[in-house]
Design a protein around this motif. Structure first.
Motif, PDB file in Angstrom:
ATOM      1  N   GLY A 298       0.820  -1.213   0.000  1.00 43.70           N
ATOM      2  CA  GLY A 298       0.000   0.000   0.000  1.00 43.70           C
ATOM      3  C   GLY A 298       0.849   1.256   0.000  1.00 43.70           C
ATOM      4  O   GLY A 298       0.438   2.300  -0.524  1.00 43.70           O
ATOM      5  N   LEU A 299       2.047   1.160   0.564  1.00 44.97           N
ATOM      6  CA  LEU A 299       2.958   2.302   0.589  1.00 44.97           C
ATOM      7  C   LEU A 299       3.371   2.706  -0.827  1.00 44.97           C
ATOM      8  O   LEU A 299       3.437   3.892  -1.154  1.00 44.97           O
ATOM      9  CB  LEU A 299       4.181   1.941   1.445  1.00 44.97           C
ATOM     10  CG  LEU A 299       5.154   3.040   1.839  1.00 44.97           C
ATOM     11  CD1 LEU A 299       5.787   2.722   3.193  1.00 44.97           C
ATOM     12  CD2 LEU A 299       6.244   3.215   0.817  1.00 44.97           C
ATOM     13  N   LEU A 300       3.624   1.724  -1.695  1.00 43.77           N
ATOM     14  CA  LEU A 300       3.998   2.010  -3.076  1.00 43.77           C
ATOM     15  C   LEU A 300       2.822   2.635  -3.836  1.00 43.77           C
ATOM     16  O   LEU A 300       3.010   3.572  -4.624  1.00 43.77           O
ATOM     17  CB  LEU A 300       4.453   0.728  -3.777  1.00 43.77           C
ATOM     18  CG  LEU A 300       4.837   0.861  -5.261  1.00 43.77           C
ATOM     19  CD1 LEU A 300       5.965   1.866  -5.449  1.00 43.77           C
ATOM     20  CD2 LEU A 300       5.239  -0.490  -5.839  1.00 43.77           C
ATOM     21  N   ILE A 301       1.620   2.139  -3.596  1.00 41.70           N
ATOM     22  CA  ILE A 301       0.438   2.704  -4.260  1.00 41.70           C
ATOM     23  C   ILE A 301       0.254   4.156  -3.850  1.00 41.70           C
ATOM     24  O   ILE A 301      -0.021   5.034  -4.693  1.00 41.70           O
ATOM     25  CB  ILE A 301      -0.821   1.874  -3.932  1.00 41.70           C
ATOM     26  CG1 ILE A 301      -0.661   0.435  -4.442  1.00 41.70           C
ATOM     27  CG2 ILE A 301      -2.067   2.517  -4.529  1.00 41.70           C
ATOM     28  CD1 ILE A 301      -1.774  -0.505  -4.018  1.00 41.70           C
ATOM     29  N   SER A 302       0.436   4.445  -2.555  1.00 43.40           N
ATOM     30  CA  SER A 302       0.308   5.830  -2.069  1.00 43.40           C
ATOM     31  C   SER A 302       1.359   6.731  -2.688  1.00 43.40           C
ATOM     32  O   SER A 302       1.072   7.872  -3.078  1.00 43.40           O
ATOM     33  CB  SER A 302       0.419   5.862  -0.537  1.00 43.40           C
ATOM     34  OG  SER A 302      -0.605   5.106   0.060  1.00 43.40           O
ATOM     35  N   ALA A 303       2.603   6.234  -2.795  1.00 43.55           N
ATOM     36  CA  ALA A 303       3.678   7.023  -3.412  1.00 43.55           C
ATOM     37  C   ALA A 303       3.377   7.288  -4.884  1.00 43.55           C
ATOM     38  O   ALA A 303       3.627   8.388  -5.393  1.00 43.55           O
ATOM     39  CB  ALA A 303       5.008   6.293  -3.261  1.00 43.55           C
ATOM     40  N   ALA A 304       2.821   6.273  -5.569  1.00 37.42           N
ATOM     41  CA  ALA A 304       2.470   6.438  -6.984  1.00 37.42           C
ATOM     42  C   ALA A 304       1.378   7.496  -7.147  1.00 37.42           C
ATOM     43  O   ALA A 304       1.409   8.285  -8.114  1.00 37.42           O
ATOM     44  CB  ALA A 304       2.007   5.099  -7.562  1.00 37.42           C
ATOM     45  N   LYS A 305       0.426   7.544  -6.227  1.00 36.31           N
ATOM     46  CA  LYS A 305      -0.632   8.551  -6.283  1.00 36.31           C
ATOM     47  C   LYS A 305      -0.055   9.960  -6.129  1.00 36.31           C
ATOM     48  O   LYS A 305      -0.444  10.886  -6.855  1.00 36.31           O
ATOM     49  CB  LYS A 305      -1.671   8.276  -5.196  1.00 36.31           C
ATOM     50  CG  LYS A 305      -2.553   7.081  -5.474  1.00 36.31           C
ATOM     51  CD  LYS A 305      -3.290   6.597  -4.244  1.00 36.31           C
ATOM     52  CE  LYS A 305      -4.257   7.599  -3.695  1.00 36.31           C
ATOM     53  NZ  LYS A 305      -4.991   7.055  -2.523  1.00 36.31           N
ATOM     54  N   ILE A 306       0.887  10.114  -5.207  1.00 38.37           N
ATOM     55  CA  ILE A 306       1.518  11.433  -4.998  1.00 38.37           C
ATOM     56  C   ILE A 306       2.294  11.838  -6.248  1.00 38.37           C
ATOM     57  O   ILE A 306       2.215  12.984  -6.703  1.00 38.37           O
ATOM     58  CB  ILE A 306       2.447  11.389  -3.766  1.00 38.37           C
ATOM     59  CG1 ILE A 306       1.639  11.120  -2.488  1.00 38.37           C
ATOM     60  CG2 ILE A 306       3.235  12.694  -3.636  1.00 38.37           C
ATOM     61  CD1 ILE A 306       2.498  10.815  -1.269  1.00 38.37           C
ATOM     62  N   TYR A 307       3.064  10.890  -6.812  1.00 41.36           N
ATOM     63  CA  TYR A 307       3.832  11.169  -8.029  1.00 41.36           C
ATOM     64  C   TYR A 307       2.885  11.573  -9.159  1.00 41.36           C
ATOM     65  O   TYR A 307       3.133  12.556  -9.877  1.00 41.36           O
ATOM     66  CB  TYR A 307       4.640   9.928  -8.424  1.00 41.36           C
ATOM     67  CG  TYR A 307       5.484  10.111  -9.680  1.00 41.36           C
ATOM     68  CD1 TYR A 307       6.807  10.520  -9.596  1.00 41.36           C
ATOM     69  CD2 TYR A 307       4.947   9.868 -10.945  1.00 41.36           C
ATOM     70  CE1 TYR A 307       7.576  10.697 -10.746  1.00 41.36           C
ATOM     71  CE2 TYR A 307       5.701  10.040 -12.098  1.00 41.36           C
ATOM     72  CZ  TYR A 307       7.020  10.448 -11.988  1.00 41.36           C
ATOM     73  OH  TYR A 307       7.770  10.622 -13.132  1.00 41.36           O
ATOM     74  N   ASP A 308       1.804  10.828  -9.318  1.00 44.17           N
ATOM     75  CA  ASP A 308       0.862  11.080 -10.403  1.00 44.17           C
ATOM     76  C   ASP A 308       0.227  12.464 -10.265  1.00 44.17           C
ATOM     77  O   ASP A 308       0.111  13.201 -11.262  1.00 44.17           O
ATOM     78  CB  ASP A 308      -0.217   9.999 -10.394  1.00 44.17           C
ATOM     79  CG  ASP A 308      -1.053   9.982 -11.658  1.00 44.17           C
ATOM     80  OD1 ASP A 308      -0.485   9.714 -12.723  1.00 44.17           O
ATOM     81  OD2 ASP A 308      -2.263  10.252 -11.572  1.00 44.17           O
ATOM     82  N   ARG A 309      -0.176  12.848  -9.044  1.00 43.41           N
ATOM     83  CA  ARG A 309      -0.784  14.164  -8.820  1.00 43.41           C
ATOM     84  C   ARG A 309       0.217  15.281  -9.106  1.00 43.41           C
ATOM     85  O   ARG A 309      -0.111  16.286  -9.740  1.00 43.41           O
ATOM     86  CB  ARG A 309      -1.273  14.288  -7.370  1.00 43.41           C
ATOM     87  CG  ARG A 309      -2.565  13.561  -7.082  1.00 43.41           C
ATOM     88  CD  ARG A 309      -3.227  14.092  -5.822  1.00 43.41           C
ATOM     89  NE  ARG A 309      -2.329  14.052  -4.680  1.00 43.41           N
ATOM     90  CZ  ARG A 309      -2.250  13.056  -3.819  1.00 43.41           C
ATOM     91  NH1 ARG A 309      -3.020  11.978  -3.985  1.00 43.41           N
ATOM     92  NH2 ARG A 309      -1.424  13.098  -2.797  1.00 43.41           N
ATOM     93  N   THR A 310       1.465  15.072  -8.652  1.00 38.92           N
ATOM     94  CA  THR A 310       2.496  16.093  -8.842  1.00 38.92           C
ATOM     95  C   THR A 310       2.786  16.322 -10.318  1.00 38.92           C
ATOM     96  O   THR A 310       2.885  17.454 -10.784  1.00 38.92           O
ATOM     97  CB  THR A 310       3.797  15.679  -8.115  1.00 38.92           C
ATOM     98  OG1 THR A 310       3.509  15.424  -6.738  1.00 38.92           O
ATOM     99  CG2 THR A 310       4.851  16.780  -8.213  1.00 38.92           C
ATOM    100  N   VAL A 311       2.920  15.231 -11.072  1.00 36.93           N
ATOM    101  CA  VAL A 311       3.228  15.337 -12.506  1.00 36.93           C
ATOM    102  C   VAL A 311       2.043  15.953 -13.265  1.00 36.93           C
ATOM    103  O   VAL A 311       2.238  16.745 -14.193  1.00 36.93           O
ATOM    104  CB  VAL A 311       3.591  13.952 -13.090  1.00 36.93           C
ATOM    105  CG1 VAL A 311       3.774  14.029 -14.597  1.00 36.93           C
ATOM    106  CG2 VAL A 311       4.863  13.423 -12.436  1.00 36.93           C
ATOM    107  N   SER A 312       0.831  15.612 -12.856  1.00 35.18           N
ATOM    108  CA  SER A 312      -0.362  16.156 -13.531  1.00 35.18           C
ATOM    109  C   SER A 312      -0.472  17.663 -13.348  1.00 35.18           C
ATOM    110  O   SER A 312      -0.986  18.367 -14.226  1.00 35.18           O
ATOM    111  CB  SER A 312      -1.627  15.477 -12.986  1.00 35.18           C
ATOM    112  OG  SER A 312      -1.620  14.101 -13.277  1.00 35.18           O
TER     113      SER A 312
END
Length: 477
Positions: A298-312
Motif C-alpha cells: 500500500g505504501l507504493l500505491i500511495s507514493a504512486a498517487k503522490i507522483y501522479d498528482r504532482t506530474v499532472s
C-alpha cells in the motif's frame, strides 16, 4: 523364418538395453563412491528459494559433493540445478490447503497441515541413504527443526542451519508476540536451533542477535547474485519487450517519430536492424514481492498517487516521465494480492501504469537488467534479514529505493547504491528526484549504477561461498 528373425532382433535389443542400463547404474554407483553425500532441505517451494539453490549448486560444483535436495514442488529450478548430474531432486507434493472457511484460524493451519508435512518429510529422511550432513533453511522451523534434530541424532548425521530469518517473528506479524503459539514456536526454534553444529546467517545483525540472545554461534554468509544476473544487452531487452509488453498494448504505444522496423514501449529496431532505446519512453520500475504481510505494498500505491498528482499539476520547466511499475512474484497470500490489485483498479492514474508478472528465472534476470529502478518494500519481521530481491537487482547494477529498517544498510548504502525511505511521501519525493528530465538526464541513476558496479566487481557467490562456507562444511567430513 520371420519368427526366428524377430526373435534374434528382440534378443539383441534386449541385451543392448540391459548393457546400457547396467552401465548407467554402474556410473551412478561410481558417482556415489567418488563423492560425499550431502542433503539440502527446504520445507517449501525449492524453486522459490534461490539461496538454497545456490548452496546446492556450490556443494555439487565446488565442494565435490553428491547433493540430495528435498523440497516441495512448484516453481521450476534454475538450469544450473536441473542440468547438474550430481544433484538429485526429490520434489514433494504439498499437503492440501486448509479449507477456505478455516484458513483464517491459526490453529487450523497448525493442526491440519503441519502433521502432514511432518509425515512426508520424516518418511523421506528416514529412507534416504545417510548423508554426512543435512543443510536446512530456517524458517520454517516447525516441523522442520524438531524432525531434523531427532533424525540427525538417531542416524548420526550432522545438522547445519542456514538462518534466513526467525520463524516466530514471521508468525508474530499476524499475532501478538505474546500469543501462546508464537511463544511456543520461539521456544522450539531456539531449542532445536542449538542442535546444529554449523550455523550460517544472512546478516551481521542476525549473527550478533543469535549469539547474544540464543547463545548460537553463526557465520555471516552474505547473499550475492549469481552470474546470470547482469545488465541486459540492448538486443535482449528488445527481445524481452517484444515478448512482454508489461501493461502496454499495441493501441496504447506512445508515438515514435523515428522510422522503425519493430517497436516496443522502451526500444525500437531501425530499418537496418540496429536496436535503440526510445527517447519518449516511460521509466521502468520493478518491484519483486511474495505478497506477504512483511511488505507494505500500500505504501507504493500511495507514493504512486503522490507522483501522479504532482506530474499532472506540474507547471515548471522540469519534465517527468510516466512510470510503468512491473510487480513480479508469486502470491504466498493470495488475499493480500487481490486486495492491493483491487486498490490499484479503484484509482485513476494518468501517468502510472501497472503490470503483474511471474516470470521464468531467465526473463526475470533480463527484466532487472533492463529496468531503470528497483523498489524494495520488505521491512523484515525481525529486523535482521536482508531482501534477496535487492541482491538480484544489484547483480544487474540496478539502483534501488528500499524501505528503511534496522540492518538494511548492510546491503543498501544510502545515497551511494540506492535511497532509503520510511514513508510514501519520501518514496514519492525520491521518484520525482531520480526521474526529473528522464530519459535525457539520468546522471544520478548512472552514478549509483557505477557505485554498484564497483561494489560488485570482486564479489560473487562462488568466491564468497568458497571462502566462508566450504571450510566449515569440509570440517564435518
Amino acid at each position: 523364418m520371420i519368427y526366428y528373425l524377430l526373435l534374434i532382433i528382440s534378443t539383441i535389443l534386449l541385451i543392448t538395453a540391459s548393457y546400457y542400463i547396467s552401465q548407467w547404474r554402474q556410473e551412478k554407483v561410481e558417482r556415489y563412491r567418488r563423492r560425499i553425500r550431502a542433503t539440502v532441505v527446504v520445507l517449501g517451494d525449492f524453486g522459490r528459494s534461490p539461496r538454497m539453490q545456490y548452496h546446492a549448486a556450490s556443494l555439487a560444483s565446488i565442494g565435490n559433493y553428491y547433493v540430495h535436495v528435498v523440497g516441495f514442488k512448484g516453481t521450476p529450478c534454475t538450469e544450473e540445478i536441473i542440468s547438474n548430474k550430481y544433484i538429485d531432486l526429490t520434489r514433494l507434493v504439498d499437503p492440501p490447503e486448509v479449507p477456505f472457511g478455516l484458513s483464517r484460524f491459526l490453529f487450523a493451519r497448525a493442526f491440519m497441515k503441519v502433521p502432514m508435512q511432518a509425515f512426508i518429510l520424516t518418511k523421506i529422511l528416514v529412507l534416504m541413504p545417510k548423508p554426512r550432513f543435512i543443510l536446512v533453511q530456517n524458517p520454517p522451523s516447525v516441523p522442520t527443526l524438531p524432525i531434523l534434530g531427532l533424525i540427525c541424532a538417531c542416524r548420526g548425521i550432522k545438522l547445519v542451519i542456514d538462518w534466513h530469518n526467525y520463524g516466530y517473528s514471521i508468525l508474530g506479524i499476524s499475532r501478538s508476540k505474546f500469543h501462546p503459539l508464537v511463544f511456543g514456536y520461539k521456544c522450539i526454534e531456539r531449542f532445536f536451533g542449538k542442535l546444529a553444529v554449523v550455523n550460517f546467517c544472512v546478516s551481521k545483525a542476525m549473527e550478533i542477535d543469535l549469539r547474544r540472545n540464543w547463545n548460537i554461534k553463526a557465520h555471516v554468509l552474505y547473499d550475492v547474485a549469481p552470474s546470470f544476473f547482469h545488465p541486459t544487452p540492448l538486443i535482449d531487452q528488445h527481445e524481452l519487450f517484444t515478448k512482454n509488453d508489461f501493461g502496454y498494448r499495441s493501441s496504447t504505444l506512445p508515438p515514435q517519430p523515428t522510422p522503425y522496423y519493430s517497436l516496443t514501449p522502451w526500444t525500437y529496431s531501425s530499418l537496418d536492424g540496429e536496436i535503440f532505446k526510445r527517447q519518449d519512453r516511460s521509466a521502468l520500475v520493478v518491484s519483486s514481492t511474495s505478497w506477504t504481510a512483511d511488505e507494505d505494498f500500500g505504501l507504493l500505491i500511495s507514493a504512486a498517487k503522490i507522483y501522479d498528482r504532482t506530474v499532472s499539476k506540474q507547471k515548471s520547466d522540469v519534465k517527468y516521465p510516466s512510470i510503468c511499475f512491473v510487480i513480479t512474484g508469486k502470491a504466498d497470500q493470495p488475499g493480500l494480492r487481490k486486495k492491493y490489485l483491487e486498490q490499484i483498479k479503484s484509482e485513476r492514474f494518468s501517468h502510472i501504469r501497472w503490470d503483474t508478472a511471474f516470470l521464468p528465472f531467465s526473463d526475470y534476470a533480463k527484466l532487472l537488467g533492463s529496468a531503470d529502478l528497483g523498489i524494495s518494500l520488505h521491512y523484515s519481521s525481525s529486523g535482521k534479514d536482508l531482501p534477496m530481491k535487492v541482491v538480484d537487482m544489484f547483480g544487474c547494477h540496478l539502483p534501488v529505493c528500499a524501505k528503511k529498517y534496522e540492518c538494511i544498510e548492510e546491503l543498501v548504502l544510502n545515497q551511494k547504491t540506492g535511497l532509503l525511505f520510511s514513508t510514501a511521501e519520501e518514496l514519492a519525493e525520491q521518484l520525482l528526484r531520480l526521474f526529473a528530465h528522464f530519459p535525457q538526464d539520468t546522471s544520478e541513476l548512472d552514478r549509483m549504477k557505477e557505485n554498484i558496479k564497483d561494489q560488485m566487481q570482486d564479489n560473487n557467490w562462488a568466491k564468497n561461498w568458497q571462502k566462508t562456507a566450504l571450510p566449515l562444511l569440509s570440517s564435518l567430513v
